[in-house]
Write an enzyme that holds these catalytic residues in place. Structure first.
Site: not given
Length: 457
Positions: A28, A30, A32, A34-35, A50, A143
């Site tokens: 993943g 994004g 904010y 990275d995974v 993460k 969230d």
């Protein structure tokens, strides 16, 4: 970026990490974080790494997960983390390859009724247990959505993605950036604000008690209003350009905290994912507590029952419109304090004479199921059922009983890959904030000495 630069942004250059973990693949990415899927060298355990590029998101997630580690099996486990000056935080989390969004997506493919009532009850109970642990420790997640509810191969659901979480302190306030810790101190000390003596109390006392944890409305100066970005899930620079609400509090507010290391600041309405965002947030409230999670729970439960999102708004105004179409107009008759919301007098809708009702949106579900969702989806935050109340609801005690966790159907394949969570594979379409109002056709703007209001048909 040059891997030899002071801040490499690359997990692969961190010897303290690569000495303990083999990095297998990126799963993943994004704005904010990275995974990566990885393997612990000492015993071969598959884990998620993460790498968080945003200080305050990392600080919040680490602190919340440290508090919750022994609170519930339904919260993702934090094994350890790496964080030092001039480097991003890297969280080592248990790896969970799928999520509730994938469960819902697979069930939808199989057709209505493919999730049995017993399965739905077990998913709901696991969610409630996880959120109850958060709220017992005065942590508001902010969230909650199916994509942030990860699922293990054996059916255990775990709440993840605490980057937007806030810890409501027992010291008559919310943590403020006025008392920021230095970077090194904030990273090393990681204070936990748990109230070990928090006991179950009646609902009126429960919400009266929350008042002391809510901050006062925050007034930002003109420099703050010119910010070009908010939370990644809420606003971007394009959202604010040519925004007719730019001079109003309805525009997304400056994200909590300030400066590079603003970890904990005053609350903002610009949080969460639109389809699950409570109406008080859509009206600009910065004075809220655990109740915003309860609204999100109602939306999640409704989606479990219908296999479709309940309020799939394409913009914040459309989101409010969809809620009002179902629940009716927001007025002081249904919530006495609604007129205090920052944008209540700025945004208005035409009178809804015959609201659809939650029951009509869940027409194929039982009265008890509709009642459960209705207890969460109400305008007045104080009237929303707490997690403790819901865990004792008769719905879970009556036949058909919840199936064992081992009886849950866990998807064998992933849906679309999402960006921020280990194993998170679900992404709702177009859930940022408004960038234009063309889709609404005509609307009335009224100006006055104090500002303006906008009325939608």
């Amino acid at each position: 970026m040059d891997p030899n630069s002071p801040k490499s942004w690359s997990i692969h250059t961190r010897q303290e990490i690569t000495a303990k973990y083999q990095i297998l693949e990126q799963v993943g990415s994004g704005a904010y974080s990275d995974v990566y899927r990885g393997r612990r060298i000492s015993d071969g355990l598959i884990i998620a790494l993460k790498e968080v590029h945003d200080y305050q998101s990392a600080f919040r997630e680490i602190e919340a997960l440290q508090i919750l580690q022994r609170s519930s099996p339904n919260v993702v486990a934090l094994h350890e983390y790496f964080w030092r000056e001039d480097e991003d935080a890297v969280l080592v989390l248990e790896f969970l390859r799928t999520d509730l969004a994938s469960v819902i997506g697979e069930a939808k493919k199989r057709g209505q009724g493919s999730l049995s009532v017993g399965e739905i009850k077990r998913w709901m109970l696991q969610i409630l247990n996880g959120v109850e642990a958060c709220h017992r420790n005065l942590i508001v997640h902010r969230d909650l959505k199916p994509g942030n509810l990860l699922v293990s191969d054996d059916g255990v659901l775990k709440i993840a993605d605490f980057g937007q979480a806030r810890i409501l302190l027992e010291h008559n306030n919310v943590a403020s950036d006025n008392e920021q810790q230095p970077y090194e101190q904030a990273v090393s000390e990681q204070q936990s604000y748990v109230n070990p003596s928090l006991e179950l109390i009646d609902k009126e006392e429960y919400f009266r008690g929350l008042d002391q944890f809510k901050p006062q409305n925050v007034h930002h100066d003109e420099a703050d209003k010119e910010t070009n970005s908010c939370l990644a899930t809420c606003c971007t620079a394009s959202d604010l350009d040519d925004d007719p609400f730019k001079t109003s509090s309805y525009s997304c507010q400056l994200e909590e905290g300030g400066g590079e290391y603003g970890a904990l600041g005053p609350l903002t309405s610009c949080i969460g994912t639109r389809w699950f965002r409570a109406p008080e947030l859509l009206y600009g409230s910065t004075n809220y507590g655990l109740e915003v999670d309860l609204w999100s729970l109602g939306c999640i439960f409704a989606e479990l029952l219908a296999l479709e999102p309940l309020f799939p708004g394409v913009s914040d105004i459309d989101q409010l419109s969809r809620i009002i179409t179902v629940l009716g107009n927001l007025s002081e008759d249904v919530w006495a304090d609604c007129s205090k919301l920052p944008d209540y007098n700025t945004i208005s809708f035409g009178k809804v004479e015959s609201p659809m009702s939650i029951g009509s949106r869940l027409s194929h579900r039982s009265a008890d199921e509709v009642s459960l969702v209705s207890k969460l989806l109400c305008y007045d935050p104080a009237k929303r059922a707490t997690t403790t109340e819901l865990l004792q609801d008769k719905y879970f005690l009556e036949e058909p009983l919840p199936v064992p966790v081992s009886g849950l159907k866990v998807p064998s394949t992933k849906n679309r890959q999402d960006e921020d969570s280990p194993g998170r594979v679900y992404e709702y379409e177009d859930m940022g904030s408004d960038s234009d109002l063309d889709e609404f056709g005509t609307f009335k703007v009224t100006t006055s000495n104090t500002g303006f209001s906008i009325q939608f048909p």
